[in-house]
Design an enzyme around this catalytic site. Structure first.
Site, short mmCIF file in Angstrom:
data_model
loop_
_atom_site.label_atom_id
_atom_site.label_comp_id
_atom_site.label_asym_id
_atom_site.label_seq_id
_atom_site.Cartn_x
_atom_site.Cartn_y
_atom_site.Cartn_z
CB CYS A 151 -0.91 -0.01 1.23
SG CYS A 151 -1.83 1.50 1.49
CD1 TRP B 124 -6.16 -3.55 4.87
CD2 TRP B 124 -4.49 -4.57 3.78
NE1 TRP B 124 -5.88 -2.80 3.74
CE2 TRP B 124 -4.87 -3.40 3.06
CE3 TRP B 124 -3.46 -5.36 3.29
CZ2 TRP B 124 -4.23 -3.02 1.88
CZ3 TRP B 124 -2.83 -4.98 2.11
CH2 TRP B 124 -3.21 -3.83 1.42
CB THR C 30 -7.76 1.65 5.48
OG1 THR C 30 -7.97 2.51 6.60
CG2 THR C 30 -9.04 1.61 4.64
CB VAL C 31 -2.72 -0.58 6.15
CG1 VAL C 31 -3.07 -1.81 6.94
CG2 VAL C 31 -2.71 -0.89 4.65
CE1 TYR D 274 -5.64 3.05 -5.36
CE2 TYR D 274 -3.94 4.73 -5.31
CZ TYR D 274 -4.40 3.47 -4.95
OH TYR D 274 -3.60 2.65 -4.21
#
Length: 343
Positions: free
Chosen positions: A54, A87, A121-122, A185
């Site tokens: 990521c 995750w 999320t990370v 993105y």
């Protein structure tokens, strides 16, 4: 269209007209020197959860290493792929984080917010004693590591967010985020031809502008590495392996943009940058998880990565990578990227 699962926080979606829009509603609790939000800086209390794949998490890995926070802020690595829920810690024995004792990062989110409605999320920082997530505000995390954790910085740690330059760093970083970090993105997850072409033009206009800025100065702000450089680097590192083809950002490869390619190699060869980048995990994540873009889930073998180690020639522009500080030492055991990935 499904939303990109490595978004920094919350769900992302494609709006009417096909334009990709990212949800930017984060868990904004901060870990500060004065503990104003109930979470004071303490050595050994928190665990930084990341995934090398990521780009948002890669920033936190770099900043933690440059500042020498390894002994006071432990790190846990998720695998490059994950399911729809979370995750996961599939790189660890038994698929369980050895400090938190959980198989999914989702468990730490739900421990604090039982009805947490957004994406898992990370990067995220978890309070080890309670097992609860503290924050996933990726932009604020790295700024706080520079400013709030300063009592624990290594001797010779660089000033990544020096006070006299903060206004300029913020201005540059904002443009980098909206136009480049998020711009790729916007191309990759566009829901219409018109939205894609507009996103494509917007991205390369920004890259041309950044290239012009970097043609006469070694770093984005001032004559040393700052937070702004960290933020740009993680997107550039993923450009040729992923964004050029997978996200259709294909006007040129990074390797065909001379200034940006030299700049990226300069940083890559600087301790704390390239030694955090795992190209195999990066490719596995994007090409396997984004099955709506790549239904076959086939991961490409290329590109050749050895050219990241070729001379960049940026020294002629001057600058001092770490200012009055020093490079970080060798990467800690258990945190190293396999050297053979660049063969």
């Amino acid at each position: 269209m499904a939303s990109p699962s490595d978004a920094p926080a919350g769900a992302s979606y494609v709006a009417t007209g096909g334009e990709f829009t990212r949800d930017t509603d984060y868990i904004t609790t901060r870990i500060t020197a004065d503990g104003r939000d109930g979470y004071p800086v303490e050595a050994g209390r928190y665990r930084l959860i990341v995934a090398r794949a990521c780009p948002w998490a890669n920033r936190a890995i770099i900043v933690r290493r440059l500042l020498g926070l390894e002994d006071v802020l432990s790190i846990g690595f998720c695998g490059p792929t994950h399911d729809q829920r979370s995750w996961t810690f599939d790189l660890d024995p038994g698929g369980v984080d050895p400090v938190l004792g959980i198989p999914r990062l989702r468990d730490a989110y739900l421990k604090r917010f039982p009805d947490y409605p957004k994406g898992i999320t990370v990067p995220a920082i978890v309070d080890v004693p309670t097992g609860q997530v503290v924050t996933n505000d990726f932009a604020q995390i790295t700024l706080d590591l520079s400013t709030q954790w300063s009592a624990h910085h290594r001797p010779g740690a660089p000033q990544l967010y020096p006070e006299p330059l903060r206004a300029e760093i913020d201005e540059v970083a904002k443009r980098i985020y909206t136009e480049v970090n998020n711009g790729v993105y916007r191309c990759g997850f566009a829901g219409s031809q018109a939205a894609y072409e507009a996103a494509f033009d917007r991205l390369f206009t920004a890259l041309d502008s950044v290239s012009e800025r970097l043609s006469t100065q070694r770093y984005l702000v001032g004559d040393t590495i700052t937070e702004a450089d960290v933020r740009l680097f993680t997107t550039l590192a993923r450009f040729d392996p992923v964004y050029h083809g997978h996200f259709k950002c294909n006007r040129q490869k990074l390797a065909e943009m001379p200034v940006l390619w030299a700049y990226a190699r300069d940083l890559f060869q600087t301790p704390g940058f390239g030694d955090t980048v795992d190209f195999e995990q990066i490719k596995a994540h994007y090409y396997i998880v984004h099955s709506d873009i790549n239904p076959s889930q086939i991961v490409p073998k290329g590109p050749d990565l050895a050219n990241w180690l070729t001379p960049h020639g940026r020294e002629v522009l001057g600058g001092r990578p770490f200012g009055d500080g020093t490079p970080p030492g060798p990467t800690r055991e258990g945190e190293r990227v396999p050297a053979e990935l660049l063969r």
